[in-house]
Write a protein that holds these residues in place. Structure first.
Motif, short mmCIF file in Angstrom:
data_model
loop_
_atom_site.label_atom_id
_atom_site.label_comp_id
_atom_site.label_asym_id
_atom_site.label_seq_id
_atom_site.Cartn_x
_atom_site.Cartn_y
_atom_site.Cartn_z
N ASP A 67 0.81 -1.22 0.00
CA ASP A 67 0.00 0.00 0.00
C ASP A 67 0.85 1.27 0.00
OD1 ASP A 67 -2.26 -1.49 -0.07
OD2 ASP A 67 -2.82 -1.20 2.03
N ALA A 68 1.71 1.42 1.01
CA ALA A 68 2.46 2.67 1.16
C ALA A 68 3.55 2.78 0.09
CB ALA A 68 3.08 2.75 2.56
N TRP A 69 4.45 1.80 0.03
CA TRP A 69 5.54 1.87 -0.94
C TRP A 69 5.01 1.74 -2.36
CZ3 TRP A 69 8.36 -0.13 -4.88
CH2 TRP A 69 9.69 0.26 -4.99
N GLY A 70 4.11 0.78 -2.58
CA GLY A 70 3.54 0.59 -3.91
C GLY A 70 2.72 1.79 -4.36
N GLY A 71 1.98 2.39 -3.40
CA GLY A 71 1.22 3.58 -3.74
C GLY A 71 2.11 4.74 -4.12
N SER A 131 3.45 4.09 -7.59
CA SER A 131 2.42 4.34 -8.59
C SER A 131 2.27 5.84 -8.86
CB SER A 131 1.08 3.76 -8.12
OG SER A 131 0.06 4.00 -9.06
N TYR A 132 2.36 6.65 -7.81
CA TYR A 132 2.26 8.11 -7.97
C TYR A 132 3.43 8.63 -8.80
CZ TYR A 132 2.32 13.07 -6.83
OH TYR A 132 2.36 14.45 -6.90
N VAL A 133 4.64 8.14 -8.49
CA VAL A 133 5.83 8.57 -9.23
C VAL A 133 5.71 8.15 -10.70
CG1 VAL A 133 8.32 8.22 -9.49
CG2 VAL A 133 7.34 8.58 -7.21
N GLY A 177 5.19 9.62 -16.36
CA GLY A 177 4.81 8.94 -17.59
C GLY A 177 5.32 7.52 -17.68
N GLN A 178 5.53 6.89 -16.54
CA GLN A 178 6.05 5.52 -16.51
C GLN A 178 5.00 4.50 -16.07
OE1 GLN A 178 9.20 4.30 -17.34
NE2 GLN A 178 9.42 6.31 -18.28
N LYS A 179 3.75 4.91 -16.09
CA LYS A 179 2.65 4.02 -15.68
C LYS A 179 2.43 2.94 -16.74
CE LYS A 179 -0.77 3.60 -12.58
NZ LYS A 179 -0.54 3.44 -11.15
N SER A 180 2.04 1.76 -16.29
CA SER A 180 1.72 0.69 -17.23
C SER A 180 0.57 1.10 -18.14
CB SER A 180 1.33 -0.58 -16.46
OG SER A 180 0.82 -1.56 -17.34
N VAL A 181 0.66 0.72 -19.41
CA VAL A 181 -0.40 1.05 -20.37
C VAL A 181 -1.45 -0.07 -20.46
CG1 VAL A 181 1.09 2.54 -21.74
CG2 VAL A 181 0.98 0.10 -22.28
N SER A 182 -1.33 -1.07 -19.61
CA SER A 182 -2.27 -2.18 -19.62
C SER A 182 -3.69 -1.72 -19.32
CB SER A 182 -1.85 -3.23 -18.58
OG SER A 182 -2.84 -4.23 -18.43
N LEU A 183 -4.65 -2.36 -19.96
CA LEU A 183 -6.07 -2.08 -19.72
C LEU A 183 -6.72 -3.18 -18.88
CD1 LEU A 183 -7.07 -0.95 -23.32
CD2 LEU A 183 -6.51 0.50 -21.37
N ARG A 184 -5.90 -4.00 -18.26
CA ARG A 184 -6.41 -5.16 -17.53
C ARG A 184 -7.36 -4.77 -16.42
NH1 ARG A 184 -2.68 -10.06 -15.06
NH2 ARG A 184 -4.41 -11.43 -14.46
N PHE A 185 -7.08 -3.66 -15.75
CA PHE A 185 -7.93 -3.24 -14.63
C PHE A 185 -8.77 -2.02 -14.98
CE2 PHE A 185 -4.10 -5.25 -12.88
CZ PHE A 185 -4.69 -6.35 -12.28
N GLY A 186 -9.08 -1.89 -16.27
CA GLY A 186 -9.92 -0.78 -16.70
C GLY A 186 -9.08 0.33 -17.33
N ILE A 243 10.05 1.53 -16.47
CA ILE A 243 9.80 1.25 -15.06
C ILE A 243 8.66 0.25 -14.91
CG2 ILE A 243 9.03 2.24 -12.87
CD1 ILE A 243 10.57 4.73 -13.49
N ALA A 244 7.62 0.42 -15.71
CA ALA A 244 6.50 -0.53 -15.66
C ALA A 244 6.96 -1.93 -16.03
CB ALA A 244 5.38 -0.06 -16.59
N ARG A 245 7.82 -2.04 -17.03
CA ARG A 245 8.34 -3.36 -17.41
C ARG A 245 9.21 -3.94 -16.31
NH1 ARG A 245 9.67 -0.78 -22.32
NH2 ARG A 245 11.91 -1.15 -21.97
N THR A 246 10.01 -3.08 -15.68
CA THR A 246 10.89 -3.54 -14.60
C THR A 246 10.07 -4.06 -13.43
OG1 THR A 246 12.59 -1.93 -15.24
CG2 THR A 246 12.72 -2.85 -13.01
N VAL A 247 9.02 -3.33 -13.07
CA VAL A 247 8.14 -3.78 -11.98
C VAL A 247 7.51 -5.11 -12.33
CG1 VAL A 247 6.00 -3.27 -10.76
CG2 VAL A 247 7.70 -1.46 -11.09
#
Length: 438
Positions: free
Chosen positions: A226-230, A233-235, A240-249, A329-333
Motif C-alpha cells: 500500500d504505502a511503498w507501492g502507492g 504508482s504516484y511517481v 509517464g512511466q505508468k503501465s499502459v495495460s487495460l487489464r484493470f480498466g 519502469i512498468a516493465r521492470t516492476v
C-alpha cells in the motif's frame, strides 16, 4: 539514534570498531523481534504459492480436464448451461486453453452476486464445479501471504515487516562480515560447532545466503504494498512511466456501433489466434452496446502478455498492447513480480525461490533458538551497546532508508519516541548488567 542503556554510565563512544558492531547487533536484534515471526509465516505461505499451477492441477484435476466426446459446444451454450445450473448476474471472464482436454473456465457473479469461478465441460455442457472465487485454496494462500487475513490493516503489518526485513538483511551482512580472528573462510563455512554456538553459526550462514536470495524477493514484492507501492504508482503517473495495460480498466476504445449482432466468443478467440496471442487467453465480454471485447494472453512469460481490444460487432482490432509498449519502469516492476513468483527464468527461478523460502524458515527458527539459548534467565537478552553519537555517514544512511522505506521510517520515529517517553523509564529492552569496556 540508539535506545539508551540503564546500566552504569558509559562514556560516549564513536561508531567504529567494537562499539559500532554492538550497536548494529542491537538494532539487528530489535528488528528481528518483529520481523522473524513474519518471515516464518511469509516464507511458508510464499513457498507454497510458488507451486500454484502444480497444486491447482492436482487439487482440481476432476474439473480441469475432460474427455473428448465429440464437437465442442459454442461458448454461448456453455454459458447458458452455467446460468441454468447456478444463475448468473454478470459474466466477468472466460479463460480458454489450446489443449482440447481442458475445460472452459468462467468467472462470473451468481444470482446472489457472489463472485465465483466455474469449470464447464465444453463437449457436454456439464458444470463440473463452481466455487466462490474467495474460497479457492491458492487464492486464500495468496491473500494470507499478502495480508495475514487482516485486510487493509494486515497488509500494513506485512509491508512493515518487509521494510524492516531489508534493514535486517543489511545489518545481518555487517554482523556476518569477517572481523577479528574470524576469516572469510570461517564466514562461508558450514556450521561446525555444537550446542548454542551451532545455532548461532547456522543463523549467520543462513543469513548470508538469505541476503543474496531473499533481499531481491523483498524488493520485488514492494510494488504490491500500500504505502511503498502507492508511492511508486504516484511517481510512475507523474513521470509517464505508468503501465499502459487495460487489464484493470481505463480508456479502452469503444465499438464503432452501438447496435447489431455481437460476435460470438469463438470468433474472438480466432482473432486472438490470428494476432499471435499465446494461450491461455482471457476474454472479457462487453457489458454495454458500445463496449468492446478485451482479451489478454495469460502466459506466464511476461513478454508474451499481449492485450487486444476488439470491436464487438465488426471484429476490428481497435487497440493492441504488447508488453514492450510499457515504459521501462512498468516493465521492470512487472519483471520483478515475475521474479517474485518464480516465473522469470523458468525452473531455475522456481528452484532459487524455493531455496529462499526454505532459508527464510531456517533463518527464523535458528534466530529464535540462538536467542533463546543465549538470553539471561528472566531477561529479553537485548545486546548491550554503548551510548553513541550518530556520525554524518550513518545519519545519512538512516535518512535514505527512511525515505526509501517509509513505514520503516515512521515506525523508527515512533520507537525512538516511545523509548524516550516510556521504555527508558520502565527499563524495557535493556540489560541490567553494565556493558564491559572496549
Amino acid at each position: 539514534m540508539t535506545l539508551q542503556e540503564t546500566a552504569a554510565p558509559v562514556a560516549q563512544a564513536r561508531l567504529s570498531g567494537g562499539a559500532f558492531y554492538r550497536l548494529v547487533w542491537k538494532w539487528h536484534f530489535l528488528a528481528a523481534l518483529y520481523v522473524l515471526p513474519f518471515m516464518l509465516i511469509l516464507s511458508l505461505s510464499g513457498g507454497l504459492y510458488l507451486y500454484k499451477p502444480q497444486i491447482e492441477s492436482w487439487l482440481y484435476a476432476d474439473r480441469t480436464h475432460v474427455d473428448i466426446t465429440g464437437p465442442k459446444l459454442s461458448y454461448a451454450d456453455q454459458i447458458d448451461a452455467l446460468t441454468d445450473a447456478h444463475g448468473m448476474k454478470r459474466l466477468r471472464l472466460i479463460t480458454v486453453y489450446e489443449d482440447p482436454t481442458r475445460s472452459t473456465q468462467i468467472e462470473y457473479n451468481t444470482g446472489d452476486n457472489v463472485r465465483s469461478v466455474a469449470w464447464v465441460n465444453p463437449y457436454t455442457g456439464e458444470v463440473l464445479a463452481s466455487v466462490p472465487r474467495g474460497k479457492l485454496f491458492m487464492r486464500m494462500v495468496k491473500k494470507f501471504h499478502g495480508e495475514l487475513l487482516g485486510g487493509k490493516i494486515g497488509t500494513k503489518f506485512v509491508e512493515l515487516a518487509a521494510h524492516w526485513a531489508i534493514v535486517l538483511m543489511i545489518t545481518g551482512v555487517i554482523l556476518w562480515w569477517p572481523r577479528g580472528k574470524r576469516s572469510l573462510r570461517d564466514a562461508v563455512s558450514l556450521p561446525r560447532s555444537n550446542g548454542r554456538a551451532w545455532w548461532r553459526e547456522t543463523h549467520m550462514f543462513t543469513g548470508m545466503l538469505a541476503a543474496l536470495l531473499i533481499t531481491p524477493l523483498l524488493i520485488s514484492g514492494l510494488p504490491w504494498t500500500d504505502a511503498w507501492g502507492g508511492g511508486l504508482s504516484y511517481v510512475q503517473t507523474q513521470t509517464g512511466q505508468k503501465s499502459v495495460s487495460l487489464r484493470f480498466g481505463g480508456g479502452a476504445p469503444k465499438s464503432t456501433m452501438d447496435s447489431g449482432e455481437t460476435l460470438p466468443i469463438a470468433q474472438i478467440v480466432a482473432i486472438g489466434r490470428n494476432q499471435g496471442l499465446a494461450f491461455p487467453m482471457e476474454i472479457k465480454p462487453p457489458r454495454k452496446p458500445d463496449a468492446s471485447y478485451w482479451m489478454h494472453s495469460a502466459s506466464r512469460v511476461r513478454s508474451e502478455q499481449t492485450e487486444l481490444v476488439v470491436d464487438q460487432y465488426s471484429g476490428d482490432v481497435l487497440k493492441r498492447i504488447d508488453f514492450s509498449d510499457n515504459p521501462i519502469i512498468a516493465r521492470t516492476v512487472s519483471y520483478g513480480i515475475s521474479l517474485h513468483q518464480g516465473e522469470l527464468f523458468g525452473p531455475l527461478n522456481l528452484a532459487l525461490n524455493t531455496l529462499a523460502a526454505g532459508l527464510g524458515v531456517l533463518l527464523a527458527v535458528s534466530g529464535f533458538v540462538a536467542w533463546w539459548k543465549r538470553r539471561p534467565e528472566g531477561e529479553l537478552g537485548v545486546p548491550r551497546a554503548p551510548e553513541a553519537k550518530l556520525g554524518w555517514g550513518m545519519g545519512l544512511t538512516v535518512i535514505v532508508l527512511m525515505i526509501l522505506l517509509p513505514l520503516m521510517g515512521a515506525s523508527l520515529i515512533l520507537a525512538l519516541l516511545l523509548d524516550w517517553m516510556l521504555f527508558r523509564r520502565l527499563g524495557w529492552f535493556r540489560n541490567r548488567e553494565p556493558m564491559p569496556a572496549e
